[in-house]
Design an enzyme around this catalytic site. Structure first.
Site, PDB file in Angstrom:
ATOM      1  N   ARG A 140      38.237  45.732  34.422  1.00 24.52           N
ATOM      2  CA  ARG A 140      39.294  45.139  35.243  1.00 24.52           C
ATOM      3  C   ARG A 140      38.723  44.409  36.453  1.00 24.52           C
ATOM      4  O   ARG A 140      39.260  43.374  36.874  1.00 24.52           O
ATOM      5  CB  ARG A 140      40.263  46.239  35.687  1.00 24.52           C
ATOM      6  CG  ARG A 140      41.543  45.730  36.343  1.00 24.52           C
ATOM      7  CD  ARG A 140      42.603  46.817  36.350  1.00 24.52           C
ATOM      8  NE  ARG A 140      43.829  46.359  36.978  1.00 24.52           N
ATOM      9  CZ  ARG A 140      44.254  46.730  38.178  1.00 24.52           C
ATOM     10  NH1 ARG A 140      43.527  47.591  38.891  1.00 24.52           N
ATOM     11  NH2 ARG A 140      45.381  46.278  38.671  1.00 24.52           N
ATOM     12  N   HIS A 170      39.727  40.588  37.451  1.00 23.67           N
ATOM     13  CA  HIS A 170      40.313  40.235  38.743  1.00 23.67           C
ATOM     14  C   HIS A 170      39.378  39.370  39.570  1.00 23.67           C
ATOM     15  O   HIS A 170      39.838  38.661  40.475  1.00 23.67           O
ATOM     16  CB  HIS A 170      40.700  41.509  39.501  1.00 23.67           C
ATOM     17  CG  HIS A 170      41.975  42.119  39.006  1.00 23.67           C
ATOM     18  ND1 HIS A 170      43.002  42.504  39.844  1.00 23.67           N
ATOM     19  CD2 HIS A 170      42.402  42.391  37.746  1.00 23.67           C
ATOM     20  CE1 HIS A 170      44.000  42.995  39.125  1.00 23.67           C
ATOM     21  NE2 HIS A 170      43.658  42.939  37.844  1.00 23.67           N
ATOM     22  N   ASN A 213      45.576  44.186  43.940  1.00 15.72           N
ATOM     23  CA  ASN A 213      44.297  44.908  44.017  1.00 15.72           C
ATOM     24  C   ASN A 213      44.330  46.157  44.885  1.00 15.72           C
ATOM     25  O   ASN A 213      43.596  47.115  44.632  1.00 15.72           O
ATOM     26  CB  ASN A 213      43.211  43.969  44.557  1.00 15.72           C
ATOM     27  CG  ASN A 213      42.954  42.788  43.643  1.00 15.72           C
ATOM     28  OD1 ASN A 213      43.133  42.872  42.431  1.00 15.72           O
ATOM     29  ND2 ASN A 213      42.536  41.672  44.228  1.00 15.72           N
ATOM     30  N   HIS A 224      44.132  46.409  27.599  1.00 12.56           N
ATOM     31  CA  HIS A 224      44.977  47.556  27.924  1.00 12.56           C
ATOM     32  C   HIS A 224      44.940  48.626  26.844  1.00 12.56           C
ATOM     33  O   HIS A 224      45.720  49.571  26.883  1.00 12.56           O
ATOM     34  CB  HIS A 224      46.418  47.107  28.168  1.00 12.56           C
ATOM     35  CG  HIS A 224      46.616  46.458  29.499  1.00 12.56           C
ATOM     36  ND1 HIS A 224      47.846  46.007  29.946  1.00 12.56           N
ATOM     37  CD2 HIS A 224      45.733  46.169  30.487  1.00 12.56           C
ATOM     38  CE1 HIS A 224      47.703  45.468  31.158  1.00 12.56           C
ATOM     39  NE2 HIS A 224      46.427  45.561  31.501  1.00 12.56           N
TER      40      HIS A 224
END
Length: 318
Positions: free
Chosen positions: A60, A64, A94, A193
């Site tokens: 992740r 990001h 975040n 996911h």
């Protein structure tokens, strides 16, 4: 879970900043930091073996980072009150959510000991994401190397350029399209996911108020996510196999067991349904498409040549 080793191929960037061409080579760090990839791999496999959730967290971080002004390690910069600098860590998507910074710090420290000011934080993020997926049983891919680190970050872009768990399908397609991804690539990347967890406050409305959700599944999640309170309680994004990187996520969507609103939007009578069905039936196809999309994502608006810098501390500019 079995954690296994991979022999990792490299690719060297020969492009100018923001161009898209790359020629393959296994020698990028061979002379300047020959142990770079093995140092990163050992640290990632160790971190994931210690806490399986860390694999999803490191993956992740790369997402990001890349979706906000490109894969430049801007996500790692700490706020600095002295210089009135506000980074991306405190942005809405975040804050109190991203994890794994200490793992990146530890990797960087080892690399600085082995070969000072050679391996960029952006390259560390890219390799760590790949190794995390592999450690969880997912695919491996050729990580293209040669990124440099940004000297700034964008709090505002972090608030606008990252996907929200509340988005509908058309919003997801539009957001990914602006970053150069097709609908198919967006669906493949959403397969990330298949591992990781989410906080109750993110999916509470879905499990209590949405109708396109399996009732038994909703009730089972409600036991750990009350209608009020418990906002930080965690549930796995993939109810079928919470840790392993497989295609169970897509099988869940077909069964209306997507945890997030944005997840279930991929299988809700829209244009994405057929691709979700394909991935739910064909794990090899999903893993191949995911790997290809990750290579593409890793190339987003990179800094090369003399642009940016090689940070010696990933949390601050030199």
């Amino acid at each position: 879970m079995a954690f296994h080793s991979y022999y990792l191929n490299l690719c060297v960037f020969v492009m100018l900043i923001y161009s898209g061409s790359c020629s393959s080579s296994s020698q990028y760090y061979a002379k300047t930091c020959p142990k770079a990839l093995s140092i990163i791999s050992a640290a990632v496999y160790g971190a994931v073996a210690n806490e399986s959730r860390m694999g999803a967290s490191l993956l992740r971080l790369h997402f990001h980072d890349c979706f906000v002004n490109g894969c430049d390690a801007s996500i790692l910069l700490d706020d600095d009150e002295a210089s009135s600098f506000t980074g991306e860590k405190s942005a809405g998507p975040n804050a109190n959510s991203l994890r794994g910074f200490e793992v990146i710090d530890a990797i960087k420290a080892k690399l600085e000991t082995a070969c000072p000011a050679v391996v960029s934080c952006a390259d560390i993020l890219a390799v760590a994401a790949r190794d995390s997926v592999a450690a969880l049983g997912g695919p491996s891919w050729t990580v293209q190397l040669g990124r440099r680190d940004s000297t700034t970050a964008s709090f505002s872009s972090a608030n606008t350029d990252l996907a929200s768990p509340l988005m509908n399908l058309d919003e997801l397609i539009s957001l990914f399209s602006k970053k150069g991804f097709t609908e198919k690539e967006m669906i493949a990347l959403s397969g990330a996911h298949t591992t990781g967890q989410a906080r109750c406050l993110i999916f509470r409305n879905r499990i209590y108020n949405e109708t396109n959700i399996d009732s038994t599944f909703a009730k089972s999640i409600q036991s750990n996510c009350p209608s009020s309170g418990g906002g930080d309680n965690l549930s796995p994004l993939d109810d079928g196999s919470a840790v392993i990187f497989d295609n169970s996520y897509f099988k869940n969507l077909v069964d209306n067991k997507g945890l997030l609103h944005s997840d279930q939007q991929l299988f809700n009578g829209g244009s994405a349904d057929s691709q979700v069905t394909t991935y739910s039936d064909n794990p090899i196809t999903f893993k191949a498409d995911f790997a290809d999309a990750m290579v593409k994502m890793g190339n987003m608006s990179i800094l090369t040549g003399t642009a940016g810098e090689i940070r010696t501390n990933c949390r601050k500019v030199n």
